[in-house]
Design a protein around this motif. Structure first.
Motif, mmCIF file in Angstrom:
data_model
loop_
_atom_site.group_PDB
_atom_site.id
_atom_site.type_symbol
_atom_site.label_atom_id
_atom_site.label_comp_id
_atom_site.label_asym_id
_atom_site.label_seq_id
_atom_site.Cartn_x
_atom_site.Cartn_y
_atom_site.Cartn_z
ATOM 1 N N GLY A 57 -7.317 5.478 1.759
ATOM 2 C CA GLY A 57 -6.051 6.238 1.486
ATOM 3 C C GLY A 57 -5.058 5.178 0.806
ATOM 4 N N TYR A 58 -5.256 4.205 -0.223
ATOM 5 C CA TYR A 58 -4.420 3.251 -0.468
ATOM 6 C C TYR A 58 -3.416 3.914 -1.158
ATOM 7 C CZ TYR A 58 -7.586 -0.683 0.480
ATOM 8 O OH TYR A 58 -8.131 -1.533 1.083
ATOM 9 N N VAL A 59 -2.116 3.412 -1.436
ATOM 10 C CA VAL A 59 -0.953 3.880 -2.314
ATOM 11 C C VAL A 59 -0.240 2.721 -2.946
ATOM 12 C CG1 VAL A 59 1.150 5.049 -2.204
ATOM 13 C CG2 VAL A 59 -0.783 5.934 -0.944
ATOM 14 N N TRP A 60 -0.044 2.550 -3.765
ATOM 15 C CA TRP A 60 0.671 1.695 -4.704
ATOM 16 C C TRP A 60 2.299 1.871 -4.640
ATOM 17 C CZ3 TRP A 60 -1.077 -3.169 -4.866
ATOM 18 C CH2 TRP A 60 -2.471 -3.300 -4.973
ATOM 19 N N VAL A 61 3.072 1.090 -4.197
ATOM 20 C CA VAL A 61 4.388 1.346 -4.252
ATOM 21 C C VAL A 61 5.371 0.561 -5.102
ATOM 22 C CG1 VAL A 61 6.495 1.673 -2.525
ATOM 23 C CG2 VAL A 61 4.300 2.426 -1.846
ATOM 24 N N ARG A 62 6.129 1.103 -6.023
ATOM 25 C CA ARG A 62 7.040 0.252 -6.821
ATOM 26 C C ARG A 62 8.263 -0.276 -6.027
ATOM 27 N NH1 ARG A 62 6.136 2.073 -11.672
ATOM 28 N NH2 ARG A 62 4.593 0.562 -11.838
ATOM 29 N N LEU A 63 8.492 -1.572 -5.821
ATOM 30 C CA LEU A 63 9.820 -1.610 -4.945
ATOM 31 C C LEU A 63 10.734 -1.953 -6.170
ATOM 32 C CD1 LEU A 63 7.844 -4.637 -3.082
ATOM 33 C CD2 LEU A 63 8.081 -2.227 -2.577
#
Length: 96
Positions: A57-63
């Motif tokens: 369950g990967y999620v990419w988060v924009r910082l």
């Protein structure tokens, strides 16, 4: 309704949600990197390839700094609080 459509309606996180939690470090990188506290908006859920990361369950988060960090959905919580101006520092890798 297809399974994909049902999942999209019941998913806990959605693209654009503001989240906070720990970044994910691949097991082989554990000696060089440590998980970091991150806060940002969900940019992508999963890798985009069917069956590749369903078990994690990967999620990419924009910082806030514009970079993205990988996290596991289970390690993130929705938030309504915007990160302080210095909060983008937590994504930087520290080499040992």
């Amino acid at each position: 309704m297809t399974a994909t459509a049902a999942y999209r309606q019941t998913a806990r996180l959605r693209v654009g949600d503001l989240v906070t939690g720990q970044s994910y470090v691949e097991p082989q990188d554990g000696t060089r990197e440590q998980p970091r506290l991150i806060t940002g908006t969900v940019a992508q859920i999963g890798s985009g390839w069917t069956g590749i990361d369903e078990d994690l369950g990967y999620v990419w988060v924009r910082l806030p700094c514009g970079r993205e960090a990988k996290a596991l959905a289970r390690d993130l919580e929705k938030t309504t609080t915007v990160a302080p101006s210095g909060a983008g520092e937590g994504h930087r890798l520290q080499r040992t």
